[in-house]
Design an enzyme around this catalytic site. Structure first.
Site, PDB file in Angstrom:
ATOM      1  N   LYS A  43      62.673  41.745  80.227  1.00 43.37           N
ATOM      2  CA  LYS A  43      63.359  40.214  79.901  1.00 43.37           C
ATOM      3  C   LYS A  43      64.824  40.310  79.455  1.00 43.37           C
ATOM      4  CE  LYS A  43      58.817  40.220  79.689  1.00 43.37           C
ATOM      5  NZ  LYS A  43      57.633  39.681  80.164  1.00 43.37           N
ATOM      6  N   TRP A  72      49.373  38.500  73.928  1.00 45.91           N
ATOM      7  CA  TRP A  72      49.743  38.817  75.076  1.00 45.91           C
ATOM      8  C   TRP A  72      48.217  39.257  75.560  1.00 45.91           C
ATOM      9  CZ3 TRP A  72      50.986  44.258  76.950  1.00 45.91           C
ATOM     10  CH2 TRP A  72      51.508  44.166  78.294  1.00 45.91           C
ATOM     11  N   ASP A  90      55.397  45.642  68.847  1.00 44.86           N
ATOM     12  CA  ASP A  90      55.610  45.479  70.338  1.00 44.86           C
ATOM     13  C   ASP A  90      56.699  44.611  70.396  1.00 44.86           C
ATOM     14  OD1 ASP A  90      55.573  44.775  72.983  1.00 44.86           O
ATOM     15  OD2 ASP A  90      53.581  43.964  72.952  1.00 44.86           O
TER      16      ASP A  90
HETATM   17  C1  PLP Z   1      54.073  40.806  73.889  1.00 42.51           C
HETATM   18  C2  PLP Z   1      54.444  41.586  75.266  1.00 42.51           C
HETATM   19  N1  PLP Z   1      54.500  42.954  75.390  1.00 42.51           N
HETATM   20  C3  PLP Z   1      54.638  43.613  76.359  1.00 42.51           C
HETATM   21  C4  PLP Z   1      54.880  43.066  77.631  1.00 42.51           C
HETATM   22  C5  PLP Z   1      55.235  44.064  78.760  1.00 42.51           C
HETATM   23  O1  PLP Z   1      56.396  43.752  79.316  1.00 42.51           O
HETATM   24  P1  PLP Z   1      56.708  44.718  80.526  1.00 42.51           P
HETATM   25  O2  PLP Z   1      56.914  43.528  81.724  1.00 42.51           O
HETATM   26  O3  PLP Z   1      58.013  45.480  80.363  1.00 42.51           O
HETATM   27  O4  PLP Z   1      55.626  45.535  81.054  1.00 42.51           O
HETATM   28  C6  PLP Z   1      54.935  41.587  77.657  1.00 42.51           C
HETATM   29  C7  PLP Z   1      55.317  40.991  78.847  1.00 42.51           C
HETATM   30  O5  PLP Z   1      54.878  39.748  79.165  1.00 42.51           O
HETATM   31  C8  PLP Z   1      54.782  40.885  76.460  1.00 42.51           C
HETATM   32  O6  PLP Z   1      54.929  39.510  76.503  1.00 42.51           O
END
Ligand code: PLP
Length: 391
Positions: free
Chosen positions: A243, A127, A208
């Site tokens: 999500k 990410w 994560d």
């Molecule tokens: C691997 C990963 N961690 C964390 C997040 C962050 O999510 P949020 O939108 O809840 O901040 C994402 C979002 O795309 C992600 O893909």
């Protein structure tokens, strides 16, 4: 002051949204933006969310401050999904609500850095926000290859090698499921090996988990990471509900931390609160309160669970449909059928990505990452044809 600053490049994916919007071709396909789409291309509010919001509207009688920990009812309601019903951690496990999974990763890294951690093992690609957050909190990302995009295969040896070379106390950041951007996850046997190495080398796991439920199911998506949590005396888990509840802009997340003892957990909790306070004071309430209402009401919970099951089934249907086409040029679509969640990264170079955009109206990140949910039964033939024409 600001004359010293240089322009930074715009966020590629945000620029892609505009380009897609301005494209008049009816056959255009958006595989860029990282949100779930239904088969009509929409990202509607979940039915269960609407109902829970309605109930909140009727029953919430104050908007007074909560505190840096946020909604602890939300944190508690989510716990069994992640750690299992009646997990064995007791008061060694504490959690706080955070602004999204991003806030959870940030709070985790900041707290780890203040506790003395200096290095974070990070599989690439990852990410795109992981490395900047690690660096912004004063730690060093130590990268290794998570997956080889050219062959669409996990480079498990690279992870094992990185873990064996790490020092006790180094952090290892692991995607819990539905890896972003590759969709390539560990199997249970690999998770067990990771768990053993974490214990043997004294590494600190930071998991994560941003897509639970979008892979094989809520329990299945947590099974592997639970092995690591069970093997490590201390760990953290950053969670996003953005999500799997479709709450993106409401910014719903949580950070859970497991300590060696109840006393240490209480101390750590005080640091989480203090760090949260210095960052955002307290997280936004509405989304987490909505999740709490859903998870604590049998009817709402069932409805939400069914909606996530629909999403999961659709993603897996699209993956299976792509997989039927086998290999097209450099792209192994059969492998996409084996991957999980919203994303896969196709073995396409920048020229091919541009050709797909210019000649066929197919929009994806320059890296070749596609959002599988941008596909549907109607546009897959166009997508496959376009891949053939640029192969
Ligand atoms: C691997 C990963 N961690 C964390 C997040 C962050 O999510 P949020 O939108 O809840 O901040 C994402 C979002 O795309 C992600 O893909």
């Amino acid at each position: 002051m600001f004359e010293q600053l240089q322009d930074l490049p715009p966020d590629g994916l945000l620029a892609l949204i505009k380009l897609y919007r301005d494209d008049a071709r009816p056959e255009k396909i958006d595989l860029g933006v990282g949100v779930y789409r239904d088969s009509d291309g929409g990202t509607p509010v979940f039915r269960g969310v609407k109902k829970a919001e309605h109930r909140l509207h009727e029953t919430q009688d104050s908007k007074s401050y909560l505190g840096p920990e946020g909604d602890l009812g939300f944190v508690a309601a989510l716990r069994p999904y992640i750690f299992g019903q009646g997990d064995a951690f007791g008061d060694r496990l504490r959690g706080v609500q955070t602004p999204g999974g991003t806030g959870a990763v940030r709070l985790a890294c900041e707290t780890l850095a203040k506790a003395g951690a200096t290095k974070v093992l990070l599989g690439t690609p990852s990410w795109p926000n992981h490395a900047p957050i690690i660096q912004a909190t004063g730690m060093e990302p130590v990268t290794f290859t998570h997956a080889d995009i050219a062959t669409e295969t996990l480079d498990f040896d690279a992870l094992l090698t990185a873990m064996k070379a790490a020092e006790a106390g180094d952090v290892v950041l692991l995607h819990g499921c539905c890896h972003n951007p590759t969709g390539i996850d560990y199997d249970l046997n690999q998770w067990a090996q990771i768990a053993d190495l974490v214990a043997e080398r004294g590494l600190f796991p930071l998991i994560d988990l941003a897509y639970q439920g979008l892979g094989a199911g809520f329990e299945e998506d947590a099974e592997g990471l639970r092995k690591v949590l069970a093997a490590a005396p201390e760990s953290m888990l950053a969670y996003s509900c953005d999500k799997n509840f479709g709450l993106y802009r409401e910014r719903v997340g949580a950070l859970y931390a497991i300590s060696k003892t109840d006393d240490q957990a209480a101390t750590l909790f005080s640091h989480l609160l203090s760090n949260a306070r210095a960052n955002w004071s307290m997280p936004p309430d509405h989304g987490a309160a909505t999740v709490r209402v859903i998870l604590t009401d049998d009817e709402f919970r069932r409805e939400w669970d069914a909606e996530v099951a629909e999403m999961r089934a659709r993603l897996n249907r699209m993956r299976a449909a792509l997989a039927q086409h086998g290999t097209i040029g450099t792209v192994d679509l059969a492998a996409v059928g084996e991957q999980n969640g919203l994303f896969s990264t196709l073995n396409l170079n920048k020229d091919q990505v541009m050709a797909l955009r210019k000649s066929h109206g197919i929009y994806m990140a320059a890296s070749g990452r596609i959002n599988v949910a941008g596909l549907n039964e109607r546009n897959i033939p166009h997508f496959v044809e376009a891949l053939r024409s640029i192969a």
